[in-house]
Design an enzyme around this catalytic site. Structure first.
Site, PDB file in Angstrom:
ATOM      1  N   ASP A 316       0.812  -1.228   0.000  1.00  0.00           N
ATOM      2  CA  ASP A 316       0.000   0.000   0.000  1.00  0.00           C
ATOM      3  C   ASP A 316       0.839   1.269   0.000  1.00  0.00           C
ATOM      4  OD1 ASP A 316      -2.081  -1.681   0.223  1.00  0.00           O
ATOM      5  OD2 ASP A 316      -2.540  -1.242   2.303  1.00  0.00           O
ATOM      6  N   ASP A 540      -8.041  -5.930   9.911  1.00  0.00           N
ATOM      7  CA  ASP A 540      -7.560  -4.853   9.030  1.00  0.00           C
ATOM      8  C   ASP A 540      -7.638  -3.500   9.724  1.00  0.00           C
ATOM      9  OD1 ASP A 540      -7.171  -6.469   6.712  1.00  0.00           O
ATOM     10  OD2 ASP A 540      -9.341  -6.477   6.413  1.00  0.00           O
TER      11      ASP A 540
HETATM   12  C1  BGC Z   1      -1.345  -4.112  10.386  1.00  0.00           C
HETATM   13  C2  BGC Z   1      -0.082  -4.750  10.907  1.00  0.00           C
HETATM   14  C3  BGC Z   1      -0.217  -6.256  10.920  1.00  0.00           C
HETATM   15  C4  BGC Z   1      -0.646  -6.748   9.566  1.00  0.00           C
HETATM   16  C5  BGC Z   1      -0.865  -8.241   9.525  1.00  0.00           C
HETATM   17  C6  BGC Z   1      -1.724  -4.694   9.071  1.00  0.00           C
HETATM   18  O1  BGC Z   1      -2.967  -4.214   8.705  1.00  0.00           O
HETATM   19  O2  BGC Z   1      -1.182  -2.749  10.294  1.00  0.00           O
HETATM   20  O3  BGC Z   1       0.156  -4.299  12.208  1.00  0.00           O
HETATM   21  O4  BGC Z   1       0.994  -6.860  11.313  1.00  0.00           O
HETATM   22  O5  BGC Z   1      -1.826  -6.111   9.147  1.00  0.00           O
HETATM   23  O6  BGC Z   1      -2.011  -8.612  10.197  1.00  0.00           O
END
Ligand code: BGC
Length: 601
Positions: A316, A540
């Site tokens: 992203d 998310d």
């Molecule tokens: C988060 C991370 C996390 C990753 C995997 C992302 O959306 O910001 O902190 O490690 O997802 O779950």
């Protein structure tokens, strides 16, 4: 018109399911002795057999003039032998005759060069090897050319030993390749070796009833803050294991590859709030010295040289500089800043150069997804910015092994019931509300097309794509079983689409989603693997504001009561309620993902 569509924090997956290393079976080598013919080849054909099935590895060595396009031909000795699924060539079979034609990316073979291809096949009775091979119609053992002397070695007089077929289940991955000499990277790091299973994710998966059905699947380890390098026992996302702990555990498991997500750019997640990080937009020096350098130092430890270390680079990030800066419907001030100060481009370039210099490290840069970059206005400019980053901070395109799409997103791998070229009542599918003039209807078609675009921008022709299939399954009772009614393009698309989101711009904790394809190496042309990068069951973003010390914000796209913004066409978010902050364990979502898995569990 449909200029943009980033669809903000699109979130973000390979597990070589049960990926056992295989023992190669017999070897047939057909040497060529004639020097004068233009086409000359040496083919080795080895198989690993089990009751009813086998994996074949075929290496074609070009010992004649350079080839520009090739077709391999051979004949199975038995009528029961079938090619089922091949890789690195276009395979077909007619009767007992098999042909494998080059892919666009491996048609050129220099004199002395070689190509490795393979397939999974079926047999009954016995599985003898073909005895003769042709390249472009010329027999590799030279047997058909009038100028070619006969092979000098007499044919063997004793039949090859027959080993009883092993009783182990059929492998889902091609056989191991001999490890390359240190410092030399393999073409596809996913082929032939088992993936690392993160024990911390496995334990979370097994805490939900039925989770043991998928808990041995390789998922990626997210390094989402500096502290994650040494482990973060007190955070709600991530675990106590640091990079070394994971690599030591990978050695203990005998894993052949491990996946890390490099995710900590200055001004991270500039178009959304749920995954904002710890580094401010002007903290590129800290990113380099406190984040990338220590990770590189650990990954370069010779102790780990036999593990293929795969880094997914900064999800992203770069496409935001195209689609979410001033003048775009989703433009944000933070994206403007990181574009102007070069934090993303130079940060990614630095990460690529530093990590790519390590012999057993493979970098895959994030390349959005079809519902973000599938419009002309975004497609080529995004490929360009990825190229700019690949040559920034002293990096070169050689530090890039490939790209990943759909990371932590929910776009369907394939839409089986409509194509972008279909029309209804004189209107193209592209005019439907759901497709909204996009040129792609699913991730596989987008990934393959974007790969070509990247090569045209100057990336190596051998790059491979990954597709995160951790949460794009869309099975369960709501999955359509055929095309929609042809009353209008909208009824046709809406009735037939397997992606059941309210809008393709929705990206947070999507209700109705399921686990997608299990990780798989070389599933389709140009695709290195289906992977599980977003660990399923990790949120998310929170559905309401939750105070935390991880820099995570509250993005209303994660709020089920929010009715949207310009980026999702002012639609409801389709997010699940009661979600914890991004990265934290969300058991209700994991249960639903298993329920709606496609393929079903
Ligand atoms: C988060 C991370 C996390 C990753 C995997 C992302 O959306 O910001 O902190 O490690 O997802 O779950």
């Amino acid at each position: 018109m449909n200029v943009w569509r980033r669809l903000s924090g699109p979130r973000r997956a390979l597990a070589l399911t049960g990926a056992g290393a295989l023992v190669a079976g017999g070897l047939v080598t057909i040497p060529v002795t004639a020097a004068q013919a233009a086409t000359q080849c040496d083919v080795s054909y080895t198989t690993s057999d089990w009751q009813g099935g086998f994996t074949a590895s075929v290496t074609i060595r070009n010992i004649g003039d350079a080839l520009n396009g090739w077709t391999l031909g051979f004949t199975f000795p038995n009528s029961s032998q079938r090619v089922q699924q091949g890789w690195s060539a276009r395979w077909s079979q007619s009767g007992q005759n098999v042909t494998a034609q080059n892919e666009s990316y491996n048609g050129s073979v220099s004199s002395g060069g070689s190509i490795s291809i393979g397939f999974n096949g079926a047999w009954s009775g016995s599985n003898p090897k073909p005895t003769s091979f042709t390249i472009n119609g010329v027999t590799c053992n030279g047997g058909t050319g009038p100028t070619t002397p006969p092979p000098s070695t007499p044919p063997p007089t004793t039949p090859p030993p027959t080993t009883p077929p092993p009783t182990t289940p059929p492998p889902t991955t091609p056989p191991p390749t001999t490890p390359p000499p240190a410092g030399q990277k393999v073409d596809n790091p996913y082929v032939g070796v088992p993936g690392y299973v993160n024990p911390e994710w496995k334990a979370k998966a097994e805490s939900v009833p039925g989770g043991n059905r998928v808990s041995n699947t390789p998922t990626a380890v997210w390094l989402d803050r500096i502290a994650a390098i040494n482990g973060t026992p007190d955070s709600s996302s991530n675990g106590a294991f640091g990079v070394r702990d994971h690599l030591d555990e990978a050695l203990r498991q005998g894993a052949g590859y491990i996946q890390f997500v490099i995710y900590n750019l200055p001004g991270r997640d500039c178009s959304a709030l749920a995954s904002n990080g710890e580094l401010k937009p002007d903290e590129l020096p800290r990113y380099k010295a406190e984040y990338i350098d220590p990770i590189a130092a650990i990954q370069a430890d010779p102790k780990y040289r036999n593990i293929r270390i795969i880094n997914v680079i900064e999800i992203d990030s770069l496409p935001n500089l195209v689609t979410n800066t001033s003048g775009q419907p989703g433009g944000t001030a933070t994206c403007d800043i990181v574009k102007a100060n070069g934090a993303y481009v130079n940060g990614v370039g630095y990460a690529l150069a530093k990590l790519g210099a390590i012999g057993n490290v493979y970098n895959y840069i994030d390349a959005g997804h079809h519902g973000w970059l599938g419009w002309d206005s975004n497609f080529s400019p995004s490929a360009q910015i990825l190229k700019d980053a690949a040559v920034a901070s002293g990096s070169t395109v050689n530090n890039v092994h490939g790209f990943i799409v759909n990371t932590a997103n929910y776009s369907a791998l394939r839409e089986p019931y409509f194509k972008v070229t279909d029309t209804v009542n004189g209107q193209t599918v592209r005019q439907s509300k759901w497709i909204d003039w996009n040129f792609y209807v699913d991730e596989l078609s987008f990934a393959q097309a974007f790969r070509n675009e990247l090569v045209s921008k100057g990336f190596n022709s051998g790059i491979g794509m990954l597709i995160d299939t951790s949460r794009n399954g869309w099975g369960g009772s709501a999955r359509p079983t055929g095309p929609g009614a042809t009353t209008s393009v909208d009824t046709y698309v809406n009735g037939g689409r397997v992606d059941r989101r309210i809008h393709a711009g929705n990206w947070c904790n999507q209700a109705g989603a399921g686990l997608g394809e299990r990780p798989k190496a070389a599933p389709e042309p140009g695709i290195d693997a289906y992977v599980w990068v977003k660990p399923p069951g990790e949120s998310d973003g929170s559905s309401t504001a939750i105070p935390n010390n991880e820099g995570k914000g509250f993005d209303r796209m994660c709020d089920p009561t929010y009715t949207g913004n310009a980026r999702n066409g002012n639609n409801a978010t389709g997010a699940l309620p009661n979600a914890p902050i991004s990265g934290a364990w969300f058991p209700a979502q994991f249960a639903e993902l298993m329920q709606n898995a496609y393929p079903a569990l």
